[in-house]
Design a protein around this motif. Structure first.
Motif, short mmCIF file in Angstrom:
data_model
loop_
_atom_site.label_atom_id
_atom_site.label_comp_id
_atom_site.label_asym_id
_atom_site.label_seq_id
_atom_site.Cartn_x
_atom_site.Cartn_y
_atom_site.Cartn_z
N ALA A 1 0.77 -1.16 0.11
CA ALA A 1 -0.04 -0.02 -0.10
C ALA A 1 0.98 1.18 -0.07
N LEU A 2 1.99 1.33 0.87
CA LEU A 2 2.74 2.17 0.82
C LEU A 2 3.60 2.44 -0.49
N LEU A 3 3.94 1.49 -1.00
CA LEU A 3 4.65 1.45 -2.43
C LEU A 3 3.77 2.12 -3.23
N ASP A 4 2.39 2.02 -3.49
CA ASP A 4 1.57 2.42 -4.26
C ASP A 4 1.39 3.95 -4.20
N ASP A 5 1.65 4.44 -3.02
CA ASP A 5 1.86 5.69 -2.35
C ASP A 5 2.92 6.80 -3.19
N ILE A 6 3.79 6.26 -3.76
CA ILE A 6 4.77 7.02 -4.21
C ILE A 6 4.83 8.02 -5.26
N PRO A 7 3.78 7.59 -6.22
CA PRO A 7 3.40 8.73 -7.38
C PRO A 7 2.82 9.85 -6.38
N ARG A 8 1.98 9.44 -5.47
CA ARG A 8 1.18 10.98 -4.92
C ARG A 8 2.23 11.57 -4.18
N ILE A 9 3.38 11.07 -3.50
CA ILE A 9 4.53 11.65 -2.78
C ILE A 9 5.35 12.42 -3.81
N VAL A 10 5.62 12.03 -4.84
CA VAL A 10 6.37 12.66 -5.75
C VAL A 10 5.52 13.86 -6.25
N TRP B 1 3.57 15.52 -4.89
CA TRP B 1 3.35 16.58 -3.68
C TRP B 1 4.72 17.38 -3.72
N GLY B 2 5.90 16.48 -3.90
CA GLY B 2 6.97 17.13 -3.62
C GLY B 2 7.39 18.01 -5.01
N THR B 3 6.82 17.86 -6.06
CA THR B 3 6.94 18.52 -7.21
C THR B 3 6.18 19.98 -7.07
N GLU B 4 5.09 19.76 -6.36
CA GLU B 4 4.30 21.16 -6.32
C GLU B 4 4.96 21.99 -5.22
N ASN B 5 5.69 21.55 -4.15
CA ASN B 5 6.24 22.39 -3.41
C ASN B 5 7.86 22.59 -3.61
N PHE B 6 8.39 21.74 -4.35
CA PHE B 6 10.01 21.80 -4.47
C PHE B 6 10.51 22.24 -6.12
N GLY B 7 9.62 22.02 -6.74
CA GLY B 7 9.80 22.20 -8.24
C GLY B 7 9.89 20.77 -9.14
N PRO B 8 10.20 21.06 -10.47
CA PRO B 8 10.37 19.72 -11.05
C PRO B 8 11.03 18.60 -10.43
N TYR B 9 10.57 17.35 -10.36
CA TYR B 9 11.23 16.27 -10.04
C TYR B 9 12.66 15.96 -10.71
N PRO B 10 13.73 15.93 -10.05
CA PRO B 10 15.11 16.11 -10.74
C PRO B 10 15.38 14.92 -11.56
N PHE B 11 14.86 13.69 -11.58
CA PHE B 11 15.46 12.73 -12.18
C PHE B 11 14.30 11.90 -13.04
N VAL C 1 11.95 10.65 -0.30
CA VAL C 1 11.71 11.25 -1.51
C VAL C 1 12.15 12.70 -1.61
N ALA C 2 11.85 13.58 -0.49
CA ALA C 2 12.32 14.68 -0.41
C ALA C 2 13.85 14.94 -0.79
N HIS C 3 14.59 14.01 -0.37
CA HIS C 3 16.09 14.18 -0.55
C HIS C 3 16.54 13.96 -1.91
N GLN C 4 15.25 13.64 -2.77
CA GLN C 4 15.64 13.35 -4.30
C GLN C 4 15.89 14.71 -4.79
N TRP C 5 15.54 15.82 -4.38
CA TRP C 5 15.83 17.23 -4.45
C TRP C 5 16.95 17.73 -3.62
N PHE D 1 9.02 29.67 0.08
CA PHE D 1 8.90 28.59 -0.89
C PHE D 1 9.47 28.79 -2.14
N GLY D 2 9.48 30.28 -2.46
CA GLY D 2 10.32 30.54 -3.63
C GLY D 2 11.93 30.20 -3.54
N ILE D 3 12.35 30.33 -2.23
CA ILE D 3 13.79 29.87 -1.86
C ILE D 3 14.08 28.48 -2.23
N ALA D 4 12.91 27.86 -1.58
CA ALA D 4 12.95 26.30 -1.66
C ALA D 4 13.05 25.92 -2.96
#
Length: 477
Positions: free
Chosen positions: A275-284, A286-296, A335-339, A428-431
């Motif tokens: 169930a948690l593995l299935d949640d990865i797309p949602r968390i990615v 969310w990260g994109t919305e807050n930190f910008g384009p996913y870097p990988f 996941v946040a560490h990816q950024w 959030f602009g800084i992040a």
């Protein structure tokens, strides 16, 4: 990294050898072929530095060149634990080079070539000194191929945490923060030197071999062995490279936006982690919305039984989790560490608080949005926890404290104080701007301070002095 992993071991000092000493050792039976450095090259080079003078691991990494690409071809036998490897490094000289160094722990070097010619190589502890037949001119690209073999080591820290090559009941797991990657391939093992990777691993048929990036093919090698190829095209610090060998259930899906998601799970923990593995797309997302384009170019996870590993780790594109550390908050953290940490890597290990502060603050943000727990409440809890005041997050006392509580909790408090000082819109602009400016590169604490003050237009000297560098707990803000 999971905040419960606290300590790592410092590399032993390594000696630099003169040309004469190298020649004598080679004549006495050192590995590699003889060569005349500088002969006919028109270049009068000098040896690259044996280390990058990292504040905590001064001999880690090597000077004089920049690795652009690693091509690792590995053959692993789980029954004996023996690894046979060929590492081809494509690099560019940053000075005129007569010799250069590679970091490698424990394994036996069988041969070394530079641009196809046999090169002299000397071993001193975890340091390989390679002397090419001809000096290499500054700015020139060169290719070094090292053949090696042996049983890779596990490094155990003062807190009993393990890294490097971890043997599993049916395979192995390679994890590298901060020194573990030195146990399974030679290279420039400092986060300041990032490169692309191609990793091909041959294992007994019926096993899986999973690494970073995207699958690049599977081939029957005959004799009951299968080769798995992986490609990580974006720059990666060596400590973020991973390899999992064993009986894994590998699944490849895509997010609604088309991003590949590759997961590998030990069958013993598959049901409890699905169930948690299935949640990865949602968390990615969310990260994109807050930190910008996913870097990988892919995301995913590796999940193993709790006895295999004592902490979660943000290995690039494919974080590794033990089952008892695989929960929603930890998944958000990695996941946040990816950024923050993977795309923007620390310039030195002293800057690792930048990785962990952002990942911890992402936890606080997620908990506010998903559970209704205000970020301020998590700040108050962190402020009250005396463990967060053991030292200043930007100045851990020594390498055993690199992953201590202040790097996480107090580091996140620093970010919250910045947010309070500049306001949500600017923060959030800084992040997002920080992740964009230093995408796929490395950055320091000074870089971060300069960036924050430039983007906010504020002099935050007092904030840094109290929260980032202060040696005393301030009054409650």
């Amino acid at each position: 990294m999971d905040p419960h992993a606290l300590t790592r071991r410092v590399l032993e000092p390594r000696a630099a050898f003169s040309r004469i000493a190298l020649a004598l050792l080679l004549f006495a039976g050192g590995a590699g072929g003889a060569g005349c450095a500088g002969s006919g090259s028109g270049v009068d080079g000098t040896p690259g530095a044996a280390g990058l003078r990292d504040p905590y691991f001064p001999k880690l990494g090597n000077g004089g060149y920049d690795v652009r690409h690693y091509d690792l071809t590995l053959d692993y036998e789980p029954r004996t634990g023996r690894l046979e490897g060929t590492a081809a490094l494509t690099a560019r000289a940053t000075q005129d080079l007569s010799a250069f160094h590679l970091d490698l722990r424990g394994l036996t070097v069988e041969s070394t070539t530079v641009d196809g010619a046999a090169a002299a190589v000397n071993r001193a502890g975890t340091e390989l000194t390679v002397r090419p037949r001809r000096d290499i001119a500054k700015g020139a690209d060169f290719r070094t191929v090292v053949r090696y073999s042996g049983v890779p080591q596990t490094i155990t820290g003062a807190d009993a945490s393990r890294e490097g090559w971890l043997r599993r009941p049916d395979g192995a797991l390679a994890i590298g923060e901060p020194l573990g990657s030195t146990t399974w391939f030679p290279g420039n093992h400092h986060p300041a030197d990032k490169a692309a990777y191609d990793i091909t691993v041959t294992v007994p048929t019926g096993y899986e071999a999973v690494s970073n990036g995207e699958p690049a093919g599977e081939r029957d090698r005959g004799g009951g062995r299968t080769a798995f190829a992986w490609r990580a095209a974006e720059p990666m610090a060596s400590y973020l490279a991973t390899l999992a060998v064993g009986d894994f259930r590998v699944k490849a899906t895509r997010t609604p936006d088309g991003l590949p998601v590759v997961t590998a799970v030990d069958p013993a923990v598959a049901r409890r982690s699905s169930a948690l593995l299935d949640d990865i797309p949602r968390i990615v997302k969310w990260g994109t919305e807050n930190f910008g384009p996913y870097p990988f170019s892919s995301a995913g996870a590796i999940v193993v039984p709790s006895g295999d590993l004592g902490y979660a780790l943000e290995t690039q594109t494919r974080p590794v989790f033990p089952l008892d550390g695989f929960d929603e908050t930890t998944l958000v953290h990695e996941v946040a560490h990816q950024w923050f940490g993977n795309s923007v890597s620390p310039a030195t290990w002293q800057d690792v608080w930048l990785n962990e502060s952002f990942a911890t603050y992402a936890e606080w943000m997620w908990q506010q949005e998903s559970d209704g727990v205000p970020v301020q409440e998590n700040f108050e809890k962190a402020f009250a926890d005396e463990a967060n005041w053991a030292f200043a997050p930007a100045e851990p006392p020594d390498s055993s404290d690199l992953f201590g509580a202040p790097v996480y909790g107090r580091g996140a408090m620093v970010l919250h104080q910045v947010r309070q000082a500049v306001g949500d819109e600017v923060f959030f602009g800084i992040a997002r701007g920080w992740a964009e400016k230093y995408r796929h590169s490395s950055a320091s604490t000074d870089d971060f301070i300069d960036f924050v003050e430039k983007e906010s237009g504020k002099d935050l000297t007092k904030l840094w002095d109290v929260w980032l560098y202060g040696d005393k707990k301030p009054r409650r803000p």
